[in-house]
Motif scaffolding. Structure first.
Motif, mmCIF file in Angstrom:
data_model
loop_
_atom_site.group_PDB
_atom_site.id
_atom_site.type_symbol
_atom_site.label_atom_id
_atom_site.label_comp_id
_atom_site.label_asym_id
_atom_site.label_seq_id
_atom_site.Cartn_x
_atom_site.Cartn_y
_atom_site.Cartn_z
ATOM 1 N N ALA A 70 0.836 -1.207 0.000
ATOM 2 C CA ALA A 70 0.000 0.000 0.000
ATOM 3 C C ALA A 70 0.868 1.254 0.000
ATOM 4 N N TYR A 96 -4.411 -5.677 -4.232
ATOM 5 C CA TYR A 96 -3.694 -6.718 -3.486
ATOM 6 C C TYR A 96 -4.637 -7.894 -3.302
ATOM 7 N N LEU A 136 -6.612 -0.207 -3.160
ATOM 8 C CA LEU A 136 -5.941 0.889 -2.482
ATOM 9 C C LEU A 136 -6.857 2.096 -2.413
ATOM 10 N N ARG A 156 -3.608 5.703 1.202
ATOM 11 C CA ARG A 156 -2.363 4.957 1.467
ATOM 12 C C ARG A 156 -2.627 3.624 2.156
ATOM 13 N N HIS A 157 -3.902 3.175 2.132
ATOM 14 C CA HIS A 157 -4.257 1.922 2.811
ATOM 15 C C HIS A 157 -5.155 1.084 1.916
ATOM 16 N N TYR A 158 -5.119 -0.222 2.147
ATOM 17 C CA TYR A 158 -6.024 -1.119 1.434
ATOM 18 C C TYR A 158 -7.324 -1.264 2.194
#
Length: 184
Positions: A126, A133, A148, A151-153
């Protein structure tokens, strides 16, 4: 007292890491430290191959490429070896694929390193800006797709045995968990 892994002490540079060449273990580089795991099991490798095969037609149609077990540079000094990646154009003769070329990264969860795949690598992928992912449970074939956001999944979908994952990005593909598992 035990000898340092591969006869080396202290932090590893990318150049030193790449100079290791082929090893019987899977060796990844994370911020100067090596992460060493035994070679994957035949089950793990079969799941990786069948997953890559399932992604290949959609990747070809989209002008993308599917690779198994390649070095991916997330940033200098951070180089995992994902099980399967889908990339844009790359130099096929370079030993490293830059994260900016990776559209989808896939990890097959192994019992011995589940935390690395679910936490550490997820965070690193990420942070590198990889859009998708996919985590695959090798015992059941369950597919956990994350996209994504910032900045995070975030979890996009979970496909359990009996269902079908229908990818629409970055490739078109339909994947059944059962199709990834070895025949009994």
């Amino acid at each position: 007292m035990t000898a340092p892994v591969f006869g080396h002490g202290g932090p590893w540079t990318e150049e030193e890491y790449l100079a290791l060449g082929d090893t019987p273990e899977r060796v990844e580089l994370f911020d100067g430290s090596l992460f060493v795991t035994p070679a994957p099991t035949p089950r793990h490798q079969r799941v990786a191959r069948l997953l890559a095969n399932a992604l290949e037609p959609g990747a070809d149609a989209a002008g993308l490429h599917v690779h198994e077990a390649v070095n991916v540079r997330l940033k200098p000094g951070r180089m995992p070896i994902p099980d399967v990646v889908v990339t844009g154009e790359i130099d096929f003769d370079e030993p490293v694929v830059d994260a900016a070329s990776v559209k989808l990264v896939c990890e097959i969860i192994s019992p011995g390193n589940a935390a690395a795949d679910r936490v550490l690598k997820m965070h690193y992928y990420a942070e590198a800006g990889i859009g998708w992912y996919l985590l695959v449970e090798q015992d059941t074939g369950a597919l956990h797709l994350h996209r994504l956001e910032g900045r995070h999944y975030v979890e996009h979908s979970v496909t359990k045995p009996g269902g079908t994952l229908r990818l629409t990005a970055p490739v078109l593909a339909e994947i059944s968990p059962e199709a990834l598992l070895p025949r009994r």
